[in-house]
Design a protein around this motif. Structure first.
Motif, PDB file in Angstrom:
ATOM      1  N   PRO A  15       0.813  -1.219   0.000  1.00  0.00           N
ATOM      2  CA  PRO A  15       0.000   0.000   0.000  1.00  0.00           C
ATOM      3  C   PRO A  15       0.854   1.281   0.000  1.00  0.00           C
ATOM      4  N   ALA A  16       1.909   1.301   0.786  1.00  0.00           N
ATOM      5  CA  ALA A  16       2.788   2.486   0.824  1.00  0.00           C
ATOM      6  C   ALA A  16       3.530   2.655  -0.500  1.00  0.00           C
ATOM      7  N   VAL A  17       4.007   1.563  -1.052  1.00  0.00           N
ATOM      8  CA  VAL A  17       4.781   1.626  -2.294  1.00  0.00           C
ATOM      9  C   VAL A  17       3.918   2.127  -3.450  1.00  0.00           C
ATOM     10  N   PHE A  18       2.712   1.594  -3.585  1.00  0.00           N
ATOM     11  CA  PHE A  18       1.875   2.019  -4.708  1.00  0.00           C
ATOM     12  C   PHE A  18       1.381   3.458  -4.553  1.00  0.00           C
ATOM     13  N   LYS A  19       1.225   3.907  -3.329  1.00  0.00           N
ATOM     14  CA  LYS A  19       0.902   5.326  -3.119  1.00  0.00           C
ATOM     15  C   LYS A  19       2.061   6.186  -3.630  1.00  0.00           C
ATOM     16  N   PHE A  20       3.274   5.734  -3.359  1.00  0.00           N
ATOM     17  CA  PHE A  20       4.484   6.451  -3.765  1.00  0.00           C
ATOM     18  C   PHE A  20       4.678   6.438  -5.288  1.00  0.00           C
ATOM     19  N   THR A  21       4.397   5.303  -5.933  1.00  0.00           N
ATOM     20  CA  THR A  21       4.656   5.176  -7.373  1.00  0.00           C
ATOM     21  C   THR A  21       3.509   5.665  -8.249  1.00  0.00           C
ATOM     22  N   ARG A  48      -1.212  -6.340   9.209  1.00  0.00           N
ATOM     23  CA  ARG A  48      -1.568  -5.012   8.678  1.00  0.00           C
ATOM     24  C   ARG A  48      -0.419  -4.027   8.827  1.00  0.00           C
ATOM     25  N   GLY A  49       0.700  -4.374   8.250  1.00  0.00           N
ATOM     26  CA  GLY A  49       1.852  -3.492   8.264  1.00  0.00           C
ATOM     27  C   GLY A  49       3.017  -4.081   9.033  1.00  0.00           C
ATOM     28  N   LEU A  50       4.122  -3.359   8.992  1.00  0.00           N
ATOM     29  CA  LEU A  50       5.353  -3.811   9.637  1.00  0.00           C
ATOM     30  C   LEU A  50       5.216  -3.927  11.151  1.00  0.00           C
ATOM     31  N   LYS A  51       4.400  -3.073  11.735  1.00  0.00           N
ATOM     32  CA  LYS A  51       4.198  -3.122  13.179  1.00  0.00           C
ATOM     33  C   LYS A  51       3.665  -4.489  13.606  1.00  0.00           C
ATOM     34  N   ALA A  52       2.778  -5.054  12.810  1.00  0.00           N
ATOM     35  CA  ALA A  52       2.211  -6.367  13.118  1.00  0.00           C
ATOM     36  C   ALA A  52       3.247  -7.488  13.014  1.00  0.00           C
ATOM     37  N   LEU A  53       4.359  -7.210  12.342  1.00  0.00           N
ATOM     38  CA  LEU A  53       5.452  -8.181  12.242  1.00  0.00           C
ATOM     39  C   LEU A  53       6.476  -7.990  13.355  1.00  0.00           C
ATOM     40  N   LYS A  95       9.601   2.003  14.855  1.00  0.00           N
ATOM     41  CA  LYS A  95      10.361   3.115  14.271  1.00  0.00           C
ATOM     42  C   LYS A  95      11.860   2.969  14.490  1.00  0.00           C
ATOM     43  N   GLY A  96      12.250   2.322  15.545  1.00  0.00           N
ATOM     44  CA  GLY A  96      13.665   2.102  15.808  1.00  0.00           C
ATOM     45  C   GLY A  96      14.340   1.165  14.820  1.00  0.00           C
ATOM     46  N   ASP A  97      13.551   0.479  14.024  1.00  0.00           N
ATOM     47  CA  ASP A  97      14.085  -0.459  13.033  1.00  0.00           C
ATOM     48  C   ASP A  97      14.224   0.167  11.647  1.00  0.00           C
ATOM     49  N   LEU A  98      13.747   1.389  11.472  1.00  0.00           N
ATOM     50  CA  LEU A  98      13.705   1.995  10.139  1.00  0.00           C
ATOM     51  C   LEU A  98      15.077   2.076   9.476  1.00  0.00           C
ATOM     52  N   ASP A  99      16.078   2.537  10.194  1.00  0.00           N
ATOM     53  CA  ASP A  99      17.401   2.681   9.584  1.00  0.00           C
ATOM     54  C   ASP A  99      17.969   1.342   9.138  1.00  0.00           C
ATOM     55  N   ASP A 100      17.800   0.305   9.951  1.00  0.00           N
ATOM     56  CA  ASP A 100      18.288  -1.027   9.572  1.00  0.00           C
ATOM     57  C   ASP A 100      17.544  -1.563   8.352  1.00  0.00           C
ATOM     58  N   ASN A 111      10.877   6.892   4.502  1.00  0.00           N
ATOM     59  CA  ASN A 111       9.472   7.322   4.491  1.00  0.00           C
ATOM     60  C   ASN A 111       8.544   6.186   4.081  1.00  0.00           C
ATOM     61  N   LEU A 112       8.963   5.387   3.107  1.00  0.00           N
ATOM     62  CA  LEU A 112       8.142   4.249   2.686  1.00  0.00           C
ATOM     63  C   LEU A 112       7.993   3.228   3.814  1.00  0.00           C
ATOM     64  N   PHE A 113       9.096   2.902   4.478  1.00  0.00           N
ATOM     65  CA  PHE A 113       9.011   1.960   5.599  1.00  0.00           C
ATOM     66  C   PHE A 113       8.138   2.526   6.725  1.00  0.00           C
ATOM     67  N   GLU A 114       8.292   3.811   6.994  1.00  0.00           N
ATOM     68  CA  GLU A 114       7.465   4.430   8.041  1.00  0.00           C
ATOM     69  C   GLU A 114       5.985   4.376   7.659  1.00  0.00           C
ATOM     70  N   GLU A 115       5.685   4.667   6.419  1.00  0.00           N
ATOM     71  CA  GLU A 115       4.308   4.596   5.924  1.00  0.00           C
ATOM     72  C   GLU A 115       3.762   3.172   5.987  1.00  0.00           C
ATOM     73  N   ALA A 116       4.667   2.189   5.833  1.00  0.00           N
ATOM     74  CA  ALA A 116       4.255   0.785   5.827  1.00  0.00           C
ATOM     75  C   ALA A 116       4.128   0.188   7.230  1.00  0.00           C
ATOM     76  N   MET A 117       4.350   0.976   8.261  1.00  0.00           N
ATOM     77  CA  MET A 117       4.230   0.440   9.629  1.00  0.00           C
ATOM     78  C   MET A 117       2.824  -0.071   9.905  1.00  0.00           C
ATOM     79  N   GLU A 118       1.843   0.590   9.337  1.00  0.00           N
ATOM     80  CA  GLU A 118       0.455   0.200   9.638  1.00  0.00           C
ATOM     81  C   GLU A 118      -0.462   0.712   8.540  1.00  0.00           C
ATOM     82  N   TYR A 119      -1.403  -0.103   8.148  1.00  0.00           N
ATOM     83  CA  TYR A 119      -2.433   0.356   7.214  1.00  0.00           C
ATOM     84  C   TYR A 119      -3.786  -0.106   7.671  1.00  0.00           C
TER      85      TYR A 119
END
Length: 142
Positions: free
Chosen positions: A35-41, A88-93, A97-102, A134-142
């Motif tokens: 969802p985040a990627v297609f919003k971006f593209t 429903r997003g990276l948070k559910a996995l 936010k502390g994982d974004l840089d990695d 920004n994409l990873f942050e957007e993908a945290m939850e949908y």
């Protein structure tokens, strides 16, 4: 973006997999960011994004081209929610936010894939990092 998600698994085990270890299947790692990627593209090819949204059952007759990415993002998120067993997003996995840089740094080496990504700035590494963050942050939850 999917490789570091699966590779940096935070102890998630997807339902339905009978194995003795944690696992984030490739399709799941793609789906949580889609969802985040297609919003971006969306701006890169609004017609194609709208055709995809229409395939998900969206009435696109009054949708402006500028909204193509958001419309497809919403349609895809709704589809994934209706599946019922998808995170429903990276948070559910287990990511935060502390994982974004990695996650960003795990994505950067995937140059063969990234250079195909519409709208991603691949000639300026700092801009590319910011876009991916920004994409990873957007993908945290949908």
């Amino acid at each position: 973006m999917s490789y570091p998600i699966s590779g940096q698994n935070k102890n998630y085990k997807h339902a339905g997999y009978e194995c003795d270890h944690t696992i984030i299947p490739h399709g799941v790692s793609v789906a949580v960011t889609a969802p985040a990627v297609f919003k971006f593209t969306g701006a890169s090819n609004p017609e194609r994004h709208l055709a995809a949204a229409e395939a998900f059952g969206v009435d696109i007759s009054n949708v402006k081209k500028e909204s193509a990415g958001e419309v497809l993002s919403d349609a895809l998120a709704e589809f994934l929610v209706k599946l019922g067993d998808q995170p429903r997003g990276l948070k559910a996995l287990g990511f935060g936010k502390g994982d974004l840089d990695d996650l960003v740094e795990g994505t950067i080496p995937q140059a063969r894939v990234l250079m195909l990504a519409p709208s991603l700035e691949t000639t300026n590494l700092e801009v590319e990092r910011e876009q991916l963050r920004n994409l990873f942050e957007e993908a945290m939850e949908y």
